[in-house]
Design a protein around this motif. Structure first.
Motif, PDB file in Angstrom:
ATOM      1  N   ASN A 560       0.832  -1.196   0.000  1.00 26.61           N
ATOM      2  CA  ASN A 560       0.000   0.000   0.000  1.00 26.61           C
ATOM      3  C   ASN A 560       0.872   1.254   0.000  1.00 26.61           C
ATOM      4  O   ASN A 560       2.083   1.195   0.145  1.00 26.61           O
ATOM      5  CB  ASN A 560      -0.984   0.001   1.181  1.00 26.61           C
ATOM      6  N   GLY A 561       0.214   2.381  -0.189  1.00 26.93           N
ATOM      7  CA  GLY A 561       0.924   3.635  -0.382  1.00 26.93           C
ATOM      8  C   GLY A 561       1.615   4.204   0.828  1.00 26.93           C
ATOM      9  O   GLY A 561       2.507   5.043   0.696  1.00 26.93           O
ATOM     10  N   PHE A 562       1.194   3.810   2.045  1.00 27.94           N
ATOM     11  CA  PHE A 562       1.833   4.319   3.259  1.00 27.94           C
ATOM     12  C   PHE A 562       3.017   3.466   3.685  1.00 27.94           C
ATOM     13  O   PHE A 562       4.054   3.990   4.096  1.00 27.94           O
ATOM     14  CB  PHE A 562       0.817   4.362   4.403  1.00 27.94           C
ATOM     15  N   TYR A 563       2.856   2.150   3.631  1.00 25.38           N
ATOM     16  CA  TYR A 563       3.841   1.234   4.213  1.00 25.38           C
ATOM     17  C   TYR A 563       4.537   0.335   3.196  1.00 25.38           C
ATOM     18  O   TYR A 563       5.409  -0.453   3.555  1.00 25.38           O
ATOM     19  CB  TYR A 563       3.160   0.357   5.272  1.00 25.38           C
ATOM     20  N   GLY A 564       4.157   0.439   1.920  1.00 23.38           N
ATOM     21  CA  GLY A 564       4.764  -0.417   0.913  1.00 23.38           C
ATOM     22  C   GLY A 564       4.511  -1.880   1.199  1.00 23.38           C
ATOM     23  O   GLY A 564       3.389  -2.283   1.519  1.00 23.38           O
ATOM     24  N   HIS A 565       5.568  -2.690   1.123  1.00 26.05           N
ATOM     25  CA  HIS A 565       5.445  -4.121   1.412  1.00 26.05           C
ATOM     26  C   HIS A 565       5.441  -4.395   2.921  1.00 26.05           C
ATOM     27  O   HIS A 565       5.331  -5.549   3.326  1.00 26.05           O
ATOM     28  CB  HIS A 565       6.595  -4.890   0.767  1.00 26.05           C
ATOM     29  N   GLY A 566       5.581  -3.344   3.724  1.00 27.42           N
ATOM     30  CA  GLY A 566       5.528  -3.505   5.166  1.00 27.42           C
ATOM     31  C   GLY A 566       6.663  -2.793   5.882  1.00 27.42           C
ATOM     32  O   GLY A 566       7.481  -2.097   5.274  1.00 27.42           O
ATOM     33  N   MET A 567       6.680  -2.980   7.200  1.00 26.12           N
ATOM     34  CA  MET A 567       7.715  -2.397   8.055  1.00 26.12           C
ATOM     35  C   MET A 567       8.925  -3.330   8.103  1.00 26.12           C
ATOM     36  O   MET A 567       8.785  -4.530   8.323  1.00 26.12           O
ATOM     37  CB  MET A 567       7.165  -2.228   9.475  1.00 26.12           C
ATOM     38  N   VAL A 568      10.118  -2.767   7.899  1.00 27.90           N
ATOM     39  CA  VAL A 568      11.313  -3.612   7.962  1.00 27.90           C
ATOM     40  C   VAL A 568      11.386  -4.292   9.325  1.00 27.90           C
ATOM     41  O   VAL A 568      10.977  -3.734  10.338  1.00 27.90           O
ATOM     42  CB  VAL A 568      12.596  -2.798   7.699  1.00 27.90           C
ATOM     43  N   ASN A 569      11.919  -5.511   9.343  1.00 30.10           N
ATOM     44  CA  ASN A 569      11.931  -6.296  10.568  1.00 30.10           C
ATOM     45  C   ASN A 569      13.296  -6.967  10.729  1.00 30.10           C
ATOM     46  O   ASN A 569      13.602  -7.937  10.034  1.00 30.10           O
ATOM     47  CB  ASN A 569      10.815  -7.348  10.524  1.00 30.10           C
ATOM     48  N   ALA A 570      14.119  -6.444  11.630  1.00 25.66           N
ATOM     49  CA  ALA A 570      15.464  -6.967  11.830  1.00 25.66           C
ATOM     50  C   ALA A 570      15.442  -8.378  12.411  1.00 25.66           C
ATOM     51  O   ALA A 570      16.273  -9.221  12.040  1.00 25.66           O
ATOM     52  CB  ALA A 570      16.251  -6.035  12.755  1.00 25.66           C
ATOM     53  N   TYR A 571      14.510  -8.645  13.324  1.00 27.32           N
ATOM     54  CA  TYR A 571      14.456  -9.977  13.946  1.00 27.32           C
ATOM     55  C   TYR A 571      14.108 -11.041  12.918  1.00 27.32           C
ATOM     56  O   TYR A 571      14.730 -12.106  12.885  1.00 27.32           O
ATOM     57  CB  TYR A 571      13.439 -10.000  15.087  1.00 27.32           C
ATOM     58  N   ARG A 572      13.144 -10.763  12.070  1.00 26.43           N
ATOM     59  CA  ARG A 572      12.778 -11.746  11.052  1.00 26.43           C
ATOM     60  C   ARG A 572      13.919 -11.930  10.051  1.00 26.43           C
ATOM     61  O   ARG A 572      14.159 -13.044   9.572  1.00 26.43           O
ATOM     62  CB  ARG A 572      11.494 -11.318  10.345  1.00 26.43           C
ATOM     63  N   ALA A 573      14.636 -10.852   9.746  1.00 29.74           N
ATOM     64  CA  ALA A 573      15.788 -10.977   8.858  1.00 29.74           C
ATOM     65  C   ALA A 573      16.884 -11.816   9.496  1.00 29.74           C
ATOM     66  O   ALA A 573      17.608 -12.555   8.815  1.00 29.74           O
ATOM     67  CB  ALA A 573      16.331  -9.596   8.502  1.00 29.74           C
ATOM     68  N   ALA A 574      16.996 -11.720  10.827  1.00 29.37           N
ATOM     69  CA  ALA A 574      18.045 -12.450  11.548  1.00 29.37           C
ATOM     70  C   ALA A 574      17.683 -13.916  11.779  1.00 29.37           C
ATOM     71  O   ALA A 574      18.557 -14.719  12.125  1.00 29.37           O
ATOM     72  CB  ALA A 574      18.310 -11.781  12.893  1.00 29.37           C
ATOM     73  N   THR A 575      16.425 -14.262  11.573  1.00 32.59           N
ATOM     74  CA  THR A 575      15.993 -15.633  11.877  1.00 32.59           C
ATOM     75  C   THR A 575      15.398 -16.382  10.691  1.00 32.59           C
ATOM     76  O   THR A 575      15.192 -17.591  10.772  1.00 32.59           O
ATOM     77  CB  THR A 575      14.957 -15.626  13.014  1.00 32.59           C
ATOM     78  N   THR A 576      15.112 -15.673   9.596  1.00 29.88           N
ATOM     79  CA  THR A 576      14.519 -16.359   8.450  1.00 29.88           C
ATOM     80  C   THR A 576      15.462 -17.434   7.908  1.00 29.88           C
ATOM     81  O   THR A 576      16.689 -17.300   7.981  1.00 29.88           O
ATOM     82  CB  THR A 576      14.179 -15.361   7.322  1.00 29.88           C
ATOM     83  N   ARG A 577      14.883 -18.477   7.366  1.00 32.20           N
ATOM     84  CA  ARG A 577      15.702 -19.554   6.792  1.00 32.20           C
ATOM     85  C   ARG A 577      16.007 -19.303   5.318  1.00 32.20           C
ATOM     86  O   ARG A 577      16.633 -20.127   4.670  1.00 32.20           O
ATOM     87  CB  ARG A 577      14.974 -20.880   6.950  1.00 32.20           C
ATOM     88  N   GLY A 578      15.559 -18.171   4.828  1.00 31.57           N
ATOM     89  CA  GLY A 578      15.877 -17.824   3.448  1.00 31.57           C
ATOM     90  C   GLY A 578      14.836 -18.265   2.458  1.00 31.57           C
ATOM     91  O   GLY A 578      13.804 -18.794   2.795  1.00 31.57           O
TER      92      GLY A 578
END
Length: 578
Positions: A560-578
């Motif tokens: 959407n126009g306010f948040y795009g694809h969403g709010m960046v999330n450092a924890y999810r980036a640090a834990t995602t399995r790719g």
């Protein structure tokens, strides 16, 4: 965002208000691209952009128009030429080979806001950094509690409690810091007003060897108005670890201040920070330094660059606006073309491109008026009617991930630009008017490192080193003090995204030039995949009124126009399995 540093545009607002590129391939026998051809009365220097395969014809056009060739950049496809004024540029524009002709002079700005007022107040002009000045309120000026080695070991720094922004994206002791802090092999370039590489909360992660300064400070503009002030060094070219503005230092701190028991911690506290300076002390950004900085980033193996600025003198660049002269149209076409070529060059060499969206408080998908251009020389602005064919550069350039700003309640910041086409991600940028939490005044803004000499010059600290207001925090230990400043702006939002990108590259990058490498396409996909989806406000599709304009959020949770694809999330980036 920065623009002319002291205004807005996609970078942070200047500290003063805070109380608020690689070597070119040259034609044989030509002087270096950064040097000027022999001066002659009435002649100016121009960057002449030609079509692919059109170099020879463009060179002939330069000479036929009465100009002289100083150099040729084969990487980005342009000629550095000297010629007799605007008429020279218009004559060049008649050539089929010439796309754009831009004066090689100070242009640009940072993305920070220039006043800590709420949405009821019209935003300041967008000609400075992308940060908004911190709200001013009384403060005791007492130093913050001294650092604690135990606190650092637990994954927190002394001022971490003030970093609501890090909590919002999961960059905490029990969040991403416990899982992934980034890697020293990941190089994050800060294309800004410089970085104070000697600040105690930056020095440990500062890569002095790779840092470069591509600008020469300009004491005054062509009309004699003061810009950067007296030169501090011979030749007006600051060292690569200097920041006489403060905007770039704040950005760098948000990305990668180390967990070292001092002050604050960045999103990715173990990455390497590289100063790739393209903005002057005042915050203006020349087209050529911006191109040089991006080209250098590609050649040096830098993984991510943060761009909290827009290239001036035009807030919006229009190639065929009938309100502009032919020379103005050619200049704007040159800016669009030159920056896009430099961005493409860097991205093709593995650089992920992050930009502040802008502090114009407007829908970039439906612009109607530009009152801030041209922003240089000072005082030349005029109102133009524009449309969506006009671009804010680099935020609307291809291949760039553009970031909007939110306040502590996650509401879109009142000043932040937006748009369904333009907004890719959102991140904390601060908002003094956001009353959706218990935070008050400056606490609603983003706290990060600031150069002491800049704060002293702007009288934000007194002669004894005591802060003169709540926008500055002093934190001392063992007799040494470091300073931090609250700022707001999309300039402050973008570095949160750059830090999260650095975490992803640290985890999934492969050995490459400079350390680790990861394709920008994959980084972009993972940034979007790990972002926290944020819906448009529930009260219909509107939020609040800014200067009698209603901001409308269009789109669904996925985009959407306010948040795009969403709010960046450092924890999810640090834990995602790719």
């Amino acid at each position: 965002m920065v623009r002319g540093y002291r205004r807005l545009a996609g970078a942070a607002v200047s500290l003063a208000m805070a109380g608020t590129l690689a070597a070119a391939s040259l034609v044989t026998g030509a002087v270096p691209a950064g040097a000027a051809a022999p001066a002659s009365a009435g002649h100016g220097e121009y960057l002449v952009f030609h079509r692919a395969g059109g170099q020879a014809e463009a060179l002939r056009a330069v000479r036929a128009a009465g100009g002289a060739v100083a150099a040729v950049d084969a990487k980005l496809g342009y000629i550095v030429a000297r010629g007799p004024g605007a008429a020279f540029a218009e004559r060049l524009g008649a050539s089929q080979a010439v796309i754009g002709v831009t004066g090689n002079r100070k242009i640009g700005a940072t993305t920070a806001l220039g006043a800590a007022t709420g949405p009821a107040t019209a935003p300041l002009s967008l000609t400075g950094p992308s940060a908004l000045p911190a709200a001013s309120s009384a403060a005791s000026g007492a130093p913050a509690a001294g650092p604690s080695a135990k606190g650092a070991a637990r994954g927190a720094d002394p001022l971490s409690g003030r970093q609501w922004d890090m909590k919002m994206i999961g960059a905490t002791a029990t969040g991403s810091y416990a899982k992934a802090r980034g890697s020293r092999k990941v190089l994050v370039g800060i294309i800004d007003t410089g970085v104070d590489g000697r600040h105690p909360d930056i020095a440990a992660n500062f890569n002095r060897a790779l840092s470069r300064n591509f600008v020469t400070d300009q004491p005054k503009d062509p009309n004699g108005k003061e810009l950067d002030g007296p030169c501090e060094v011979k030749g007006c070219k600051d060292a690569a670890d200097m920041d006489d503005d403060g905007h770039g230092t704040h950005v760098a701190s948000t990305i990668g201040s180390p967990l070292n028991g001092i002050g604050v911690a960045g999103v990715a506290p173990n990455v390497s920070l590289v100063n790739v300076r393209a903005g002057t002390d005042y915050g203006f950004f020349f087209l050529k330094p911006v191109m040089d900085a991006l080209t250098y980033a590609g050649d040096a193996g830098i993984d991510v660059v943060n761009m909290s600025f827009f290239v001036d003198p035009w807030t919006f660049n229009c190639t065929s606006n009938p309100a502009d002269s032919k020379a103005d149209q050619l200049q704007q076409s040159g800016i669009i073309t030159g920056v896009q070529r430099a961005l493409d060059y860097a991205r093709a060499r593995g650089v992920t491109l992050i930009s502040a969206l802008g502090n114009g408080s407007s829908d970039l998908g439906a612009p109607t008026s530009d009152k801030e251009s041209p922003g240089y020389p000072l005082g030349k602005e005029r109102e133009r009617t524009i449309d969506n064919s006009c671009l804010n550069v680099p935020a609307e350039s291809r291949g760039v991930i553009s970031v909007s700003a939110v306040g502590p309640s996650k509401r879109k910041a009142w000043y932040s630009d937006y748009g369904t086409e333009q907004t890719d991600l959102s991140a904390p940028g601060g908002d003094p008017s956001d009353e959706g939490t218990s935070l008050k005044g400056t606490a609603r803004e983003i706290l990060a490192a600031a150069p002491a000499h800049v704060l002293r010059r702007e009288k934000l600290i007194d002669k004894s080193g005591k802060p003169t207001g709540s926008s500055v925090v002093r934190e001392c230990h063992h007799g040494h003090c470091a300073y931090y400043q609250y700022l707001s702006g999309t300039s402050m939002a973008a570095p949160h995204a750059a830090g999260v990108a650095a975490i992803l590259i640290s985890r999934f990058g492969k050995p490459g030039k400079g350390g680790l490498a990861m394709s920008p396409e994959k980084v972009e996909r993972m940034l979007y995949a790990t972002a926290t989806r944020v819906k448009c406000p529930a009260s219909g599709s509107t939020t609040y009124t800014v200067s009698e304009e209603t901001h409308v959020c269009a789109g669904g949770p996925a985009k959407n126009g306010f948040y795009g694809h969403g709010m960046v999330n450092a924890y999810r980036a640090a834990t995602t399995r790719g």
